[in-house]
Design an enzyme around this catalytic site. Sequence first.
Site, PDB file in Angstrom:
ATOM      1  N   GLY A  37       0.810  -1.210   0.000  1.00  0.00           N
ATOM      2  CA  GLY A  37       0.000   0.000   0.000  1.00  0.00           C
ATOM      3  C   GLY A  37       0.842   1.257   0.000  1.00  0.00           C
ATOM      4  O   GLY A  37       0.392   2.322   0.436  1.00  0.00           O
ATOM      5  N   GLY A  97       1.037   5.261   3.298  1.00  0.00           N
ATOM      6  CA  GLY A  97       2.153   4.505   2.749  1.00  0.00           C
ATOM      7  C   GLY A  97       3.154   5.368   2.018  1.00  0.00           C
ATOM      8  O   GLY A  97       4.376   5.178   2.151  1.00  0.00           O
ATOM      9  N   TYR A 130     -14.931  -3.182   9.965  1.00  0.00           N
ATOM     10  CA  TYR A 130     -13.559  -2.723   9.788  1.00  0.00           C
ATOM     11  C   TYR A 130     -12.741  -2.970  11.043  1.00  0.00           C
ATOM     12  O   TYR A 130     -11.612  -3.507  10.984  1.00  0.00           O
ATOM     13  CB  TYR A 130     -13.550  -1.241   9.435  1.00  0.00           C
ATOM     14  CG  TYR A 130     -12.181  -0.610   9.468  1.00  0.00           C
ATOM     15  CD1 TYR A 130     -11.184  -1.025   8.591  1.00  0.00           C
ATOM     16  CD2 TYR A 130     -11.881   0.411  10.373  1.00  0.00           C
ATOM     17  CE1 TYR A 130      -9.927  -0.453   8.615  1.00  0.00           C
ATOM     18  CE2 TYR A 130     -10.626   0.992  10.399  1.00  0.00           C
ATOM     19  CZ  TYR A 130      -9.655   0.563   9.521  1.00  0.00           C
ATOM     20  OH  TYR A 130      -8.407   1.138   9.548  1.00  0.00           O
TER      21      TYR A 130
END
Length: 359
Positions: A7, A13, A177
């Site tokens: 990522g 990232g 999540y």
Amino acid sequence: MRVLVTGGAGFIGSHIVTALTARGHDPVVLDALLPAAHPGTPALPDAEFVRADVREADAVRAALRGVDAVCHQAAMVGLGKDFADAPDYVGCNDFGTAVLLAEMAAAGVGKLVLAGSMVVYGEGRYTCERHGTVRPGPRLAEDLAAGRFEPRCPECGTGLAPGLVDEGAPVDPRNVYATTKLAQEHLAASWARCAGGRAVSLRYHNVYGPGMPRDTPYAGVASFFRSSLARGEAPRVFEDGAQRRDFVHVTDVAAANVTALEAVGGMPTGGMPAGGLTAYNTGSGEVHTVGEMAAELAAAHGGPAPVVTGEFRLGDVRHITADSARLRDELGWRPQVGFTDGMAEFARSGQRASAGAVG
């Protein structure tokens, strides 16, 4: 160190890649550049780049050649829209992590820093005058609809005082999540035990800063507000705006990742024992409400002023703020960007285009 950053083209990232390079490390970026996260080709980090999905074992295996450590940022982020998102979250976050860890074990790569999240705690730490530290249950839709936003003591029903959450607090994920982020930690801990690896989970609090994606239901609240201001619209603050959060700048989060990578790698910041996972809260140490953040951002941008709507989302928690003392004390990390300066910068900085969910 040669570090694979999954990522690595995403919001956090890409900042980590920059910080690794500045520290003298050799980052390798693995990113699928999925249209859901990157509707156009983003500006790629100045590093070796592999376009591949972390769920593709062959591609991960190839990317791991010559790598000393992995910084795992690839994930589907945010609360999502409804439970129909659950298969995508589990596939991206948990299956993707399982593939990565299996290939790391096979390749003998034994150092991992994982993008964790404060959402694993559910509600934050609360104290009742009569019953001490208590853990309130999920808030009810009828209470929220009536404007009763504050959790009550589960023993006596009185009001509670919110406090800071440390890493020893019980976990209590309250949406899909959050559940996948906790599962990622369990997978990483199991990998560390089986493979003799060293793993760190940095439990991010509310990360914000330059390059944050805009106009997506999966982004953080700071991105929502910044996107509204860019359109000339007032930020819409849910509930009454008194929700307590810890807003941490993305460059501080990137620095925390570099510090943790050097720790698992046994470099100057110190080593850590093999065979386990250590979790670290990663927050600024400053407590602010969502309403304060919206007002600070709007003022720095030049308006319009926020509007408090009373709207709510059932999966949201009321208060969650970090005690990040462990990260400071054990690894020597210190946040550098204060709330006012960070919000002023964010109000002026650009956002990346976003069509959806994976970052």
